[in-house]
Design a protein around this motif. Structure first.
Motif, PDB file in Angstrom:
ATOM      1  N   GLY A  23       0.824  -1.200   0.000  1.00 31.00           N
ATOM      2  CA  GLY A  23       0.000   0.000   0.000  1.00 31.00           C
ATOM      3  C   GLY A  23       0.858   1.248   0.000  1.00 31.00           C
ATOM      4  N   HIS A  24       0.206   2.390   0.165  1.00 32.18           N
ATOM      5  CA  HIS A  24       0.900   3.682   0.191  1.00 32.18           C
ATOM      6  C   HIS A  24       1.203   4.098   1.633  1.00 32.18           C
ATOM      7  CE1 HIS A  24       0.703   5.090  -4.036  1.00 32.18           C
ATOM      8  NE2 HIS A  24      -0.325   4.261  -4.104  1.00 32.18           N
ATOM      9  N   CYS A  25       2.335   4.766   1.789  1.00 28.47           N
ATOM     10  CA  CYS A  25       2.720   5.349   3.090  1.00 28.47           C
ATOM     11  C   CYS A  25       3.128   6.794   2.847  1.00 28.47           C
ATOM     12  CB  CYS A  25       3.867   4.557   3.719  1.00 28.47           C
ATOM     13  SG  CYS A  25       4.559   5.329   5.206  1.00 28.47           S
ATOM     14  N   LEU A  26       2.386   7.719   3.439  1.00 27.05           N
ATOM     15  CA  LEU A  26       2.689   9.144   3.331  1.00 27.05           C
ATOM     16  C   LEU A  26       3.320   9.620   4.628  1.00 27.05           C
ATOM     17  CD1 LEU A  26       2.460  11.982   2.017  1.00 27.05           C
ATOM     18  CD2 LEU A  26       0.153  12.117   2.990  1.00 27.05           C
ATOM     19  N   ILE A  27       4.509  10.204   4.535  1.00 27.62           N
ATOM     20  CA  ILE A  27       5.199  10.771   5.705  1.00 27.62           C
ATOM     21  C   ILE A  27       5.280  12.280   5.526  1.00 27.62           C
ATOM     22  CG2 ILE A  27       7.306  10.795   7.088  1.00 27.62           C
ATOM     23  CD1 ILE A  27       7.937   8.003   6.019  1.00 27.62           C
ATOM     24  N   ILE A  28       4.721  13.023   6.463  1.00 27.02           N
ATOM     25  CA  ILE A  28       4.802  14.489   6.463  1.00 27.02           C
ATOM     26  C   ILE A  28       5.742  14.893   7.584  1.00 27.02           C
ATOM     27  CG2 ILE A  28       3.533  16.640   6.798  1.00 27.02           C
ATOM     28  CD1 ILE A  28       1.108  15.293   5.536  1.00 27.02           C
ATOM     29  N   ASN A  29       6.861  15.493   7.216  1.00 24.18           N
ATOM     30  CA  ASN A  29       7.937  15.815   8.160  1.00 24.18           C
ATOM     31  C   ASN A  29       8.111  17.321   8.237  1.00 24.18           C
ATOM     32  OD1 ASN A  29      10.207  15.630   9.818  1.00 24.18           O
ATOM     33  ND2 ASN A  29      11.609  15.451   8.082  1.00 24.18           N
TER      34      ASN A  29
ATOM     35  N   CYS B 173      12.306  10.740  10.280  1.00 18.37           N
ATOM     36  CA  CYS B 173      11.756  10.570   8.932  1.00 18.37           C
ATOM     37  C   CYS B 173      12.523   9.495   8.165  1.00 18.37           C
ATOM     38  CB  CYS B 173      11.808  11.901   8.194  1.00 18.37           C
ATOM     39  SG  CYS B 173      11.058  11.860   6.558  1.00 18.37           S
ATOM     40  N   GLU B 174      13.835   9.522   8.263  1.00 19.54           N
ATOM     41  CA  GLU B 174      14.658   8.523   7.561  1.00 19.54           C
ATOM     42  C   GLU B 174      14.384   7.120   8.080  1.00 19.54           C
ATOM     43  OE1 GLU B 174      18.611   9.916   8.119  1.00 19.54           O
ATOM     44  OE2 GLU B 174      18.362  11.670   6.815  1.00 19.54           O
ATOM     45  N   LYS B 175      14.201   7.009   9.392  1.00 24.71           N
ATOM     46  CA  LYS B 175      13.904   5.693   9.962  1.00 24.71           C
ATOM     47  C   LYS B 175      12.569   5.164   9.469  1.00 24.71           C
ATOM     48  CE  LYS B 175      16.545   6.205  14.263  1.00 24.71           C
ATOM     49  NZ  LYS B 175      16.461   6.377  15.737  1.00 24.71           N
ATOM     50  N   LEU B 176      11.545   6.015   9.476  1.00 21.77           N
ATOM     51  CA  LEU B 176      10.223   5.573   9.018  1.00 21.77           C
ATOM     52  C   LEU B 176      10.231   5.247   7.530  1.00 21.77           C
ATOM     53  CD1 LEU B 176       7.780   8.000  10.885  1.00 21.77           C
ATOM     54  CD2 LEU B 176       8.223   5.586  11.370  1.00 21.77           C
ATOM     55  N   GLU B 177      10.907   6.067   6.737  1.00 24.33           N
ATOM     56  CA  GLU B 177      10.969   5.807   5.294  1.00 24.33           C
ATOM     57  C   GLU B 177      11.627   4.454   5.028  1.00 24.33           C
ATOM     58  OE1 GLU B 177      12.548   7.902   1.143  1.00 24.33           O
ATOM     59  OE2 GLU B 177      13.140   8.727   3.092  1.00 24.33           O
TER      60      GLU B 177
END
Length: 434
Positions: A172-178, A198-202
């Motif tokens: 699926g899609h994962c959107l990260i807003i940092n 952010c880098e860890k989650l990505e």
């Protein structure tokens, strides 16, 4: 099931999920009365072979005392000798009957007691084969362990929870807003260390087979636009959707999900608005599919100094004295926040099913972040997902995150307690490469 047998299964769950072939066991486990047909059907519908193996082991722990030795017996009969050896290593000896033609697998016929016709109908509906019992004085199993315990109106009770389908590729899609750098007029400090989060989650969600998109330093209007764009994607071919928000936050009035997240312009968007973009009404292609929200933001400005506990309960981890919070400035309060988006705020979830919102901190309290190592919550979440995604469901992993973060201590004084609002209807296991 005896407690030590449960521990053996739990200890070897990785091996079982990796190597077990459940398809060869279904008929035997059904014939021997360990599972009902409904339970077998639920296990088969749980997804891939790994998902079925995981569900089978989980359900096995809920069965009666004889479930473990019968499970070993079935493994032996189907040639899965390696797993038998692993499960028997260090366990109290369990006698396994050889799989020979002389094995008594036929039901032992016994006369029915004299009962009313209605009771006869109820009883014959659930007759199971009766096998010889090694110990004639073995007590009757408790209702919770009976393989076919009748439920309301004579239907068998369901002792297992289904799993979400999570085998699409990509998942699926994962959107990260940092949000890191805030405009001067917002009177909000820059969030040093957020790029580490952010880098860890990505990296983590790419490893879990998600399409990851990162957006940095968005204003409130741009956050809404990004969420709207995500909601307009056709998610039909995907199984899940993830949104991670890294920003300052605050406590606001709410109907369902507490809290708000700030854009870099100092304008906030309520958490319940964020979830609304992906609900069944606004995003039909995600109906019935899990929608996960991870929020690294303060829930307010209050700092938690904790309370005393016994030495056995306390395992403190003192964090850096330079740790920062993601709270709004002390001079502001939730009552003085702008409500310029009140029209949008009135939209609400008709049914918050299949939604999970994970908060870095309890509503009303600050969330701590190390300028070099990143936030406590994301650091711990990433570590738990890395170690346990192959064997544990999301809710269990988030409880582990709660425990670990709660043991941290900022500046030698302050504590933090994450939590989550769980409206998922099934267990959720991420895809893993192992």
């Amino acid at each position: 099931m005896d407690e030590y047998h449960k521990k053996i299964l739990q200890k070897n769950r990785v091996n079982l999920v990796t190597s077990l072939d459940p398809s060869n066991l279904y008929d035997a486990l059904l014939a021997k009365g360990v599972f009902t047909q409904d339970m077998i059907d639920e296990i088969k519908s749980s997804g891939t072979r790994r998902d079925q193996a995981r569900q089978l082991v989980r359900d096995l722990e809920t069965r009666g005392r004889r479930a473990f030795p019968i499970f070993l017996e079935c493994l032996q009969e189907t040639g899965q000798h390696g797993l038998v050896e692993i499960l028997q290593n260090g366990a109290p000896p369990v006698r396994i009957q050889p799989a020979t033609p002389t094995q008594v697998d036929r039901p032992k016929l016994q006369p029915l007691p004299l009962i009313s016709p209605v009771d006869v109908d109820q009883q014959t509906k659930h007759i199971l084969p009766v096998y010889p019992v090694k110990k004639p004085n073995t007590p009757t199993p408790s209702p919770g362990t009976d393989p076919l315990r009748p439920g309301p109106q004579g239907r068998p009770c369901r002792d297992s929870i289904q799993n979400y389908k999570m085998d699409a590729s990509p998942c699926g899609h994962c959107l990260i807003i940092n949000n890191v750098e805030f405009e001067p007029d917002s009177k909000l400090n820059n969030r040093n260390g957020s790029n580490v989060d952010c880098e860890k989650l990505e990296r983590r969600f790419k490893a879990l087979n998600f399409i990851v998109e990162v957006k940095t330093n968005l204003k409130q209007r741009q956050i809404k636009q990004a969420l709207s764009t995500l909601s307009k994607i056709d998610h039909s071919q995907y199984d899940c959707c993830v949104v991670a928000m890294l920003s300052h936050g605050a406590e606001v009035n709410h109907n369902r999900f507490p809290g708000a997240v700030y854009g870099v312009d100092g304008q906030f968007i309520k958490v319940q608005q964020i979830t609304n973009y992906l609900n069944g009404q606004n995003c039909p292609s995600l109906q019935g599919k899990p929608k996960l929200f991870f929020l690294q933001a303060c829930g307010g400005g209050e700092k938690d100094i904790g309370f005393e506990v016994s030495p056995d309960e306390a395992q403190p981890s003192v964090r850096g004295f330079d740790d920062q919070t993601d709270a709004i400035p002390t001079s502001s309060s939730s009552d003085s926040l702008s409500a310029s988006d009140e029209v949008d705020a009135r939209a609400s979830l008709p049914t918050p099913s299949d939604i999970l919102v994970s908060y870095s901190t309890f509503p009303g309290f600050v969330s701590w972040r190390d300028p070099q190592a990143g936030s406590w919550y994301i650091e711990t979440l990433d570590s738990i997902l890395d170690e346990f995604s192959a064997t544990k469901d999301l809710a269990e992993m988030l409880t582990m995150v709660n425990l670990e973060v709660s043991q941290n201590c900022a500046k030698g004084v302050f504590k933090q307690m994450p939590g989550y609002f769980n409206f998922l209807r099934k267990l959720l296991y991420f895809q893993t490469s192992t």
